[in-house]
Scaffold this motif. Structure first.
Motif, PDB file in Angstrom:
ATOM      1  N   UNK A 115      46.635  23.630  49.650  1.00 32.76           N
ATOM      2  CA  UNK A 115      45.444  24.207  49.947  1.00 32.76           C
ATOM      3  C   UNK A 115      44.902  25.436  49.297  1.00 32.76           C
ATOM      4  N   UNK A 116      46.271  26.138  48.876  1.00 33.15           N
ATOM      5  CA  UNK A 116      46.082  27.559  48.250  1.00 33.15           C
ATOM      6  C   UNK A 116      45.384  27.739  46.936  1.00 33.15           C
ATOM      7  N   UNK A 117      44.978  28.822  46.457  1.00 31.64           N
ATOM      8  CA  UNK A 117      44.361  29.113  45.156  1.00 31.64           C
ATOM      9  C   UNK A 117      45.285  29.540  44.266  1.00 31.64           C
ATOM     10  N   UNK A 151      43.766  45.176  48.967  1.00 34.85           N
ATOM     11  CA  UNK A 151      45.342  45.144  49.402  1.00 34.85           C
ATOM     12  C   UNK A 151      46.285  44.935  48.580  1.00 34.85           C
ATOM     13  N   UNK A 152      47.596  45.733  48.589  1.00 37.29           N
ATOM     14  CA  UNK A 152      48.581  45.616  47.437  1.00 37.29           C
ATOM     15  C   UNK A 152      49.749  45.194  48.154  1.00 37.29           C
ATOM     16  N   UNK A 153      50.401  44.075  47.758  1.00 37.10           N
ATOM     17  CA  UNK A 153      51.623  43.874  48.663  1.00 37.10           C
ATOM     18  C   UNK A 153      52.756  44.486  48.014  1.00 37.10           C
ATOM     19  N   UNK A 168      39.734  32.217  35.658  1.00 33.61           N
ATOM     20  CA  UNK A 168      38.235  32.496  35.351  1.00 33.61           C
ATOM     21  C   UNK A 168      37.616  33.522  36.019  1.00 33.61           C
ATOM     22  N   UNK A 169      37.839  33.708  37.280  1.00 34.45           N
ATOM     23  CA  UNK A 169      37.365  34.826  38.122  1.00 34.45           C
ATOM     24  C   UNK A 169      38.062  36.464  37.493  1.00 34.45           C
ATOM     25  N   UNK A 184      44.336  41.090  41.094  1.00 42.39           N
ATOM     26  CA  UNK A 184      44.648  39.932  41.729  1.00 42.39           C
ATOM     27  C   UNK A 184      44.133  39.819  43.270  1.00 42.39           C
ATOM     28  N   UNK A 185      44.217  41.005  43.773  1.00 39.95           N
ATOM     29  CA  UNK A 185      43.815  41.130  45.235  1.00 39.95           C
ATOM     30  C   UNK A 185      42.273  40.918  45.308  1.00 39.95           C
ATOM     31  N   UNK A 186      41.481  41.733  44.305  1.00 42.32           N
ATOM     32  CA  UNK A 186      40.248  41.880  44.258  1.00 42.32           C
ATOM     33  C   UNK A 186      39.362  40.794  44.162  1.00 42.32           C
ATOM     34  N   UNK A 187      39.933  39.756  43.346  1.00 44.87           N
ATOM     35  CA  UNK A 187      39.054  38.663  43.384  1.00 44.87           C
ATOM     36  C   UNK A 187      39.130  37.710  44.379  1.00 44.87           C
TER      37      UNK A 187
END
Ligand code: UDP
Ligand code: MG
Length: 315
Positions: A115-117, A151-153, A168-169, A184-187
């Motif tokens: 169930x992850x995006x 957040x940045x990993x 698409x986002x 990537x984190x922002x969306x």
């Protein structure tokens, strides 16, 4: 059958591409419950990278390529990949096998079954990297996470698998100065982090000099935080306050003790200090201004010279 588009940005990767294709083919054969599209982006390479891509496209219909008119940078290559991807899932992967294709089944499982995006990867070691580079990288992540909401990993790679919705986002974010690690984190969405040990590049050389990395990190900060602007104003206010106290102190001293002003060396020190701070703060302003300037020009992120994707040609 569902399809995965694998985007591979390549800049002078003639030495690594064959190794990459071989390893990737092995993984594609293993994952026989999905279709694949290998989308190579030639980011203005000066070597035989494009020829190798064409060769691969001839013998494997899953291979697509887009070749830029010059080097636009990895960010532009990734964006071109997103825009031209047709798969239900989209994966970003480096051409040098530092992003191990063997992790792909696990990443797909995270999205399909858990169930992850998006399934992203991070390396937990920085083996084989110069220590000073690792040190600055760690500092960068620490500072960024303090001054930015996104957040940045630490150790995150660009290697990730995403759903169409996620891509698409990302495409909705049309900014010219792209800092994907932040985007990537922002969306948002749900991301699973998969960890692995650092692998050294299979062939060829890294395209990132220390200088390029430093500029890239400044880009990241400017794109995702306005804290430096606030810091600049704070420093300004603080200096103003100190100057006020000084002025009052000197006026009183002169009135009471009638003390002729001495000590010009300290004056020179203070002038250079304040001058330095002023230039520094103007520099910060300039960084934001220059980025804004580039955004307002609305230049395309990349220009295509050659491709085997049909509708891209007729554009
Ligand atoms: N790359 C690119 N354009 C550039 C620089 C790099 O497309 O201007 C690609 C490069 O071919 C590779 C990936 O980006 O597939 C990562 O580059 P590299 O391996 O040099 O970076 P590192 O792994 O050392 O951070
Ligand atoms: Mg690499």
């Amino acid at each position: 059958m569902e399809k995965i588009t694998v985007i591979v940005p390549c800049y002078n990767e003639e030495a690594a591409l064959h190794y990459y294709y071989k390893e990737m083919s092995r993984v594609m054969d293993e994952m026989n419950d999905v279709d694949f599209e290998l989308l190579f982006i030639n980011d203005g390479s000066k070597d035989k990278t494009l020829e190798i891509m064409m060769e691969l496209a001839k013998k494997d219909s899953r291979v697509k390529y887009i070749s830029f008119s010059r080097n636009f940078g990895k960010e532009a290559a990734m964006y071109a990949g997103f825009e031209n991807s047709t798969g239900d899932y989209v994966c970003l992967m480096d051409a040098d096998l530092q992003d191990p294709p063997r992790l792909l089944p696990e990443m797909l499982k995270a999205i399909r079954e858990e169930g992850y995006d998006s399934a992203a990867t991070r390396r937990v070691t920085r083996k084989g990297e110069p220590p000073i580079r690792s040190f600055f990288a760690r500092m960068f992540y620490k500072i960024m996470n303090k001054i930015s909401d996104t957040e940045l990993m630490d150790g995150a790679r660009d290697y990730r698998l995403m759903t169409r919705q996620f891509v698409n986002a990302l495409l909705e974010l049309k900014e010219y100065n792209r800092f994907s690690k932040g985007l990537f984190g922002w969306v948002g969405f749900k991301t699973k982090w998969i960890e692995f040990e650092n692998v050294e590049r299979v062939a060829g050389e890294t395209k990132w000099s220390f200088w390029k990395l430093l500029l890239y990190s400044i880009e990241g900060i400017v794109a995702f935080s306005t804290a430096p602007l606030a810091i600049a104003s704070l420093i300004g206010m603080l200096m103003l306050f100190i100057a006020f106290i000084f002025i009052i102190f000197i006026i009183i001293k002169t009135l009471i003790f009638n003390d002729p002003t001495s000590g010009w060396p300290s004056l020179v020190c203070i002038i250079t200090l304040i001058g330095g701070i002023q230039i520094f703060c103007t520099g910060i302003l300039g960084q934001y201004l220059s980025k804004t300037y580039l955004e307002t020009k609305k230049r395309p992120v990349y220009i295509v010279k050659d491709t085997n994707i049909e509708d891209e040609k007729t554009k």
